[in-house]
Design a protein around this motif. Sequence first.
Motif, PDB file in Angstrom:
ATOM      1  N   LEU A  89     146.212  57.525 -15.052  1.00 46.90           N
ATOM      2  CA  LEU A  89     144.870  57.787 -14.517  1.00 46.90           C
ATOM      3  C   LEU A  89     144.826  59.043 -13.657  1.00 46.90           C
ATOM      4  N   SER A  90     145.912  59.348 -12.943  1.00 46.83           N
ATOM      5  CA  SER A  90     145.943  60.542 -12.092  1.00 46.83           C
ATOM      6  C   SER A  90     146.168  61.813 -12.904  1.00 46.83           C
ATOM      7  N   GLY A  91     146.571  61.665 -14.177  1.00 52.42           N
ATOM      8  CA  GLY A  91     146.850  62.821 -15.016  1.00 52.42           C
ATOM      9  C   GLY A  91     148.297  63.263 -14.961  1.00 52.42           C
ATOM     10  N   GLU A  92     149.099  62.608 -14.145  1.00 52.44           N
ATOM     11  CA  GLU A  92     150.514  62.944 -14.026  1.00 52.44           C
ATOM     12  C   GLU A  92     151.284  62.578 -15.293  1.00 52.44           C
ATOM     13  N   GLU A  93     150.965  61.443 -15.897  1.00 51.49           N
ATOM     14  CA  GLU A  93     151.603  61.005 -17.149  1.00 51.49           C
ATOM     15  C   GLU A  93     150.737  61.462 -18.311  1.00 51.49           C
ATOM     16  N   THR A  94     151.321  62.256 -19.208  1.00 48.99           N
ATOM     17  CA  THR A  94     150.545  62.778 -20.332  1.00 48.99           C
ATOM     18  C   THR A  94     151.128  62.405 -21.694  1.00 48.99           C
ATOM     19  N   SER A  95     152.275  61.728 -21.710  1.00 54.05           N
ATOM     20  CA  SER A  95     152.894  61.374 -22.993  1.00 54.05           C
ATOM     21  C   SER A  95     152.565  59.947 -23.405  1.00 54.05           C
ATOM     22  N   ARG A  96     153.084  58.993 -22.705  1.00 53.40           N
ATOM     23  CA  ARG A  96     152.905  57.578 -23.066  1.00 53.40           C
ATOM     24  C   ARG A  96     151.631  57.074 -22.381  1.00 53.40           C
ATOM     25  N   THR A  97     150.487  57.355 -23.017  1.00 53.33           N
ATOM     26  CA  THR A  97     149.193  57.062 -22.392  1.00 53.33           C
ATOM     27  C   THR A  97     148.382  55.988 -23.106  1.00 53.33           C
ATOM     28  N   HIS A  98     148.814  55.556 -24.278  1.00 54.95           N
ATOM     29  CA  HIS A  98     148.070  54.547 -25.036  1.00 54.95           C
ATOM     30  C   HIS A  98     148.615  53.154 -24.718  1.00 54.95           C
TER      31      HIS A  98
END
Length: 171
Positions: A89-98
């Motif tokens: 949600l913060s945008g820090e994680e961009t790979s495993r998002t699903h």
Amino acid sequence: MRRFFTRIGCLAAVAMLATMVAAPAQAAPTARACATPPSVQAGSVETGASSPADATEPVYFTMTTAGSREPFVIKLTDPAKIEHARRILSGEETSRTHVMGRIIKRPAPYNPAYSFHFDPNTIDFFEMAIEVCDATLSYVEDHLDEACGAFLPGCLFCPWSSKLVAEVPAS
């Protein structure tokens, strides 16, 4: 002839999924972006009880998929997964998002807009997954009677278009 190859393809996909779900729990956790989450491999079911390591208060998040009618609420109890969701949600994680996990074909009090919910013990996040577990929330809702058979084998649901939207504020 075309139907024959379609059926063979479906059977191969189901066999691949069954192999992934039945993989030994002691296998080394590598490249989990495409893997079935360990909690799903273990075949856990929702019991309402938690282990001492999971003594965290549940945190709820909303998610959507393409064409969602209503937001879908998920319940996370694992501190690492709660933190992972917050990083998404913060945008820090961009790979495993699903979002992925096993569905339970009955409504949950925290997710009243749908007739099913994720087993909180099986929820995980992914980057890519096999096609046989992909669908949208509205499609699963409309075809829930077919789920856990040829459609979403093993009740594994991994919507490719899933997106976390927000953390539900504690009340």
